[in-house]
Design a protein around this motif. Structure first.
Motif, mmCIF file in Angstrom:
data_model
loop_
_atom_site.group_PDB
_atom_site.id
_atom_site.type_symbol
_atom_site.label_atom_id
_atom_site.label_comp_id
_atom_site.label_asym_id
_atom_site.label_seq_id
_atom_site.Cartn_x
_atom_site.Cartn_y
_atom_site.Cartn_z
ATOM 1 N N ARG A 77 0.790 -1.192 0.028
ATOM 2 C CA ARG A 77 -0.092 -0.143 0.075
ATOM 3 C C ARG A 77 0.941 1.314 0.139
ATOM 4 N NH1 ARG A 77 -2.255 0.823 4.505
ATOM 5 N NH2 ARG A 77 -1.946 -1.300 5.708
ATOM 6 N N MET A 78 2.130 1.301 0.362
ATOM 7 C CA MET A 78 3.095 2.220 0.399
ATOM 8 C C MET A 78 3.332 2.811 -0.988
ATOM 9 S SD MET A 78 5.475 1.315 3.559
ATOM 10 C CE MET A 78 6.102 3.123 3.562
ATOM 11 N N ARG A 79 3.425 4.025 -0.888
ATOM 12 C CA ARG A 79 3.829 5.002 -2.381
ATOM 13 C C ARG A 79 4.887 5.913 -1.772
ATOM 14 N NH1 ARG A 79 1.402 1.445 -3.663
ATOM 15 N NH2 ARG A 79 -0.535 1.426 -5.028
ATOM 16 N N ASP A 80 5.470 6.451 -2.933
ATOM 17 C CA ASP A 80 6.684 7.319 -2.673
ATOM 18 C C ASP A 80 6.281 8.569 -1.613
ATOM 19 O OD1 ASP A 80 8.542 6.085 -4.004
ATOM 20 O OD2 ASP A 80 8.841 7.357 -5.593
ATOM 21 N N GLY A 81 7.071 8.868 -0.516
ATOM 22 C CA GLY A 81 6.819 9.930 0.337
ATOM 23 C C GLY A 81 5.972 9.316 1.397
ATOM 24 N N ASP A 82 5.392 8.187 1.377
ATOM 25 C CA ASP A 82 4.884 7.711 2.676
ATOM 26 C C ASP A 82 5.571 7.410 3.989
ATOM 27 O OD1 ASP A 82 2.280 8.020 1.464
ATOM 28 O OD2 ASP A 82 2.074 5.733 0.798
ATOM 29 N N PRO A 114 12.054 1.067 -5.832
ATOM 30 C CA PRO A 114 11.725 1.387 -4.650
ATOM 31 C C PRO A 114 12.545 1.058 -3.416
ATOM 32 C CG PRO A 114 10.579 -0.631 -5.187
ATOM 33 C CD PRO A 114 11.232 -0.246 -6.400
ATOM 34 N N ARG A 115 12.562 1.792 -2.292
ATOM 35 C CA ARG A 115 13.459 1.605 -1.261
ATOM 36 C C ARG A 115 12.691 1.817 -0.108
ATOM 37 N NH1 ARG A 115 18.434 5.280 1.129
ATOM 38 N NH2 ARG A 115 16.518 6.483 1.292
ATOM 39 N N TYR A 116 12.481 0.827 0.972
ATOM 40 C CA TYR A 116 11.955 1.042 2.431
ATOM 41 C C TYR A 116 12.951 1.272 3.234
ATOM 42 C CZ TYR A 116 7.999 -0.792 -0.765
ATOM 43 O OH TYR A 116 7.058 -0.804 -1.985
ATOM 44 N N GLU A 117 12.688 2.353 4.073
ATOM 45 C CA GLU A 117 13.712 2.418 5.203
ATOM 46 C C GLU A 117 12.937 2.210 6.305
ATOM 47 O OE1 GLU A 117 17.091 5.440 6.482
ATOM 48 O OE2 GLU A 117 15.321 6.290 5.182
ATOM 49 N N VAL A 118 13.366 1.478 7.316
ATOM 50 C CA VAL A 118 12.750 0.829 8.580
ATOM 51 C C VAL A 118 13.457 1.140 9.472
ATOM 52 C CG1 VAL A 118 11.780 -1.115 9.725
ATOM 53 C CG2 VAL A 118 11.853 -1.033 7.194
ATOM 54 N N LEU A 119 12.791 1.968 10.813
ATOM 55 C CA LEU A 119 13.460 2.442 11.910
ATOM 56 C C LEU A 119 12.838 1.282 13.077
ATOM 57 C CD1 LEU A 119 15.291 4.168 13.682
ATOM 58 C CD2 LEU A 119 13.429 5.708 13.685
ATOM 59 N N PHE A 120 13.524 0.647 13.725
ATOM 60 C CA PHE A 120 13.118 -0.168 14.892
ATOM 61 C C PHE A 120 13.476 0.791 16.156
ATOM 62 C CE2 PHE A 120 14.605 -3.071 11.647
ATOM 63 C CZ PHE A 120 13.738 -3.959 11.588
ATOM 64 N N TYR A 121 12.430 0.828 16.923
ATOM 65 C CA TYR A 121 12.240 1.612 18.144
ATOM 66 C C TYR A 121 12.501 0.399 19.354
ATOM 67 C CZ TYR A 121 10.986 5.877 16.036
ATOM 68 O OH TYR A 121 11.187 6.953 15.050
ATOM 69 N N ASP A 122 13.884 0.327 19.669
ATOM 70 C CA ASP A 122 14.402 -0.714 20.598
ATOM 71 C C ASP A 122 13.809 -0.015 21.893
ATOM 72 O OD1 ASP A 122 15.687 -2.114 22.750
ATOM 73 O OD2 ASP A 122 16.744 -2.953 20.941
#
Length: 534
Positions: A77-82, A114-122
């Motif tokens: 469902r994600m698009r650029d900028g989401d 497409p590139r998906y950047e993921v930040l884990f909040y430990d």
């Protein structure tokens, strides 16, 4: 260490990656199916080792089956900028361990993919907010009078700019948003215009601004430019999470950005430095080399980096705005190496104040006498050797060898603790009697040396010896005891064309001291090669 799979990013992206690699929060990127980057923290969380292979492996290797379907559905469902809201997923860790952690993901396009950047909040470092500021659709409504003085400020304006209404009412809008707001021009445009405004924390926010005229002045609507601002917010949010300080200075030496760690290191007023030149009067942060010498404005690291185009690293001391000195170990580099004259410079650094202070204490302890606080024998010999080798200012001019009289009697009659008190008092008096640049050192027991450093006027050596005799002859009060000591002083002076070695110089001063002692308490003797001379 895991590296980005495509290492052809521009310099800014490269600097961003280097900072992420030092972040304590796990961050990774993928193309929807395969991992393309993982920082050290992510590699440790997912594999147990910062050097394990993560890049190139399917994302399914690291996501628990119970969470995988939901993750793939969000990706579709994600698009650029989401930027997604924070949500929990269960990740697979080393040795089949699992961990449920909140994550935020963002999508953009790199090299057509497409590139998906993921930040884990430990959980060790806190949890994520429900939404990043740039993802909110809040509309800041600001009312002003005809002169641009703020008369109204809604809740969303508080959210967007980080400033409360009572703090801004009555202030010029240009001053509060950190940018020029040409109200008449924006009204005439009749459409939203892109702008960059400044938040209360010094961070920037990309906005789209619409202005309409009201009866009493103007009404301004500002909304976050989600597409333009999201990547900038992500970088600033991540930089605020790392423990390493980050400062960006423009080519003129003005502070453009300071992350949270840098603001903590430089003190509560550090925000005041944003937009100011590094040498601006009262808001300056004086810098010091490891030897304690102040670094001049002309020698500021930014000047050297711009001149050479090279990176620069090392230890430096900085006086905070509150006057406290903090020591940092840092690295500076051009953000745009292809245009060093106009490039901003990024500085990243860690606070080593505790380490520096501990090292200073260890060095002091290694070179100073624990009882008196004076330099010890090793330090005195090093200073004497350096002074003997020099010419001109700072050259060793004379050595005074001092042996305290009657200290053995004090120890025998009153005990060594009283004798130690007498030694401390005698040391303080000798330090006060010598010149500022001279070295007064305890070389053992009741023996001291005074190294006269630099030029001495005719008769000055004898004058210093007389002052030493006077202060050591004064009564010493320790508790209820009133004691008297004294000293025997041997002197040897250093010729301009001195041929003696340091060992020979010290031997001759020692010999002169024994000659003085043979004459009785509180005497002085000069070294002379003829035993009959004095």
């Amino acid at each position: 260490m895991p590296v980005h799979a495509h290492d052809d990013s521009p310099a800014g992206e490269g600097a961003y990656r280097r900072l992420l690699d030092r972040s304590l929060l796990p961050v990774c990127t993928h193309d929807g199916d395969v991992m393309t980057y993982a920082n050290r923290a992510a590699a440790v969380m997912l594999t147990g080792s910062p050097d394990a292979t993560v890049v190139g492996r399917p994302i399914a290797d690291f996501i628990h089956p119970d969470s995988l379907a939901a993750v793939r559905e969000r990706i579709s469902r994600m698009r650029d900028g989401d930027v997604t809201r924070a949500s929990e997923i269960t990740v697979l860790g080393p040795d089949d361990t699992t961990r449920t952690v909140p994550v935020v993901a963002a999508r953009d396009t790199r090299h057509g993919l497409p590139r998906y950047e993921v930040l884990f909040y430990d959980p060790l470092f806190g949890t994520a907010a429900d939404d990043p500021p740039a993802a909110r659709t809040a509309e800041a409504i600001i009312n002003t009078d005809r002169d641009g003085i703020i008369t109204g400020w809604n809740t969303d304006a508080h959210t967007l700019y980080g400033r409360a209404g009572p703090d801004v009412i009555g202030s010029p809008i240009d001053e509060i948003v950190g940018a020029a707001v040409p109200l008449d021009d924006l009204t005439a445009a009749g459409a939203r215009r892109a702008a960059t405004h400044v938040r209360a924390d010094g961070g920037t926010v990309a906005v789209r601004v619409l202005v309409v005229r009201s009866v009493d002045g103007f009404v301004l609507s500002a909304t976050a430019d989600v597409v333009a601002d999201r990547s900038g917010w992500r970088m600033q949010a991540l930089l605020d999470l790392i423990h390493e300080g980050v400062v960006v200075m423009d080519s003129e030496g003005r502070v453009e950005y300071m992350n949270a760690a840098a603001r903590r290191m430089f003190g509560s007023q550090a925000r005041d430095l944003i937009g100011l030149h590094h040498s601006s009067g009262a808001l300056d942060l004086p810098m010091f080399a490891p030897n304690g010498e102040q670094i001049s404005t002309e020698s500021h690291p930014i000047r050297w980096i711009q001149k050479t185009g090279l990176s620069l690293g090392g230890d430096v001391g900085i006086d905070r705005l509150d006057g406290e000195r903090v020591w940092i170990n840092g690295h500076g580099a051009l953000i745009d190496p292809d245009d060093p004259v106009h490039s901003s410079v990024l500085f990243s650094f860690t606070d080593i104040t505790a380490h520096h202070d501990a090292r200073t204490r260890l060095l002091h302890d290694a070179t100073h006498d624990a009882l008196t606080g004076l330099p010890n024998r090793v330090h005195a010999l090093n200073r004497a050797a350096a002074g003997l080798a020099r010419t001109g200012p700072g050259r060793l001019a004379a050595v005074l060898f001092i042996d305290l009289d009657r200290l053995k009697t004090v120890n025998d009659r009153h005990g060594h603790p009283i004798g130690d008190d007498v030694l401390r008092i005698a040391a303080q008096r000798m330090r006060a009697a010598a010149r500022a640049d001279d070295v007064v050192a305890r070389i053992g027991g009741d023996e001291f040396v005074v190294l006269l450093m630099g030029a001495v006027a005719p008769g000055e050596v004898d004058a210093i010896a007389r002052r030493l005799h006077e202060v050591l002859a004064d009564e010493v009060v320790v508790g209820s005891l009133r004691l008297r000591i004294g000293a025997s002083i041997g002197i040897t002076t250093i010729a301009d064309c001195e041929t003696r070695t340091l060992a020979e110089v010290l031997r001759d001063a020692d010999a002169a001291m024994y000659r003085a002692k043979a004459r009785g308490p509180a005497n002085t003797a000069h070294f002379h090669p003829d035993p009959a001379g004095s």
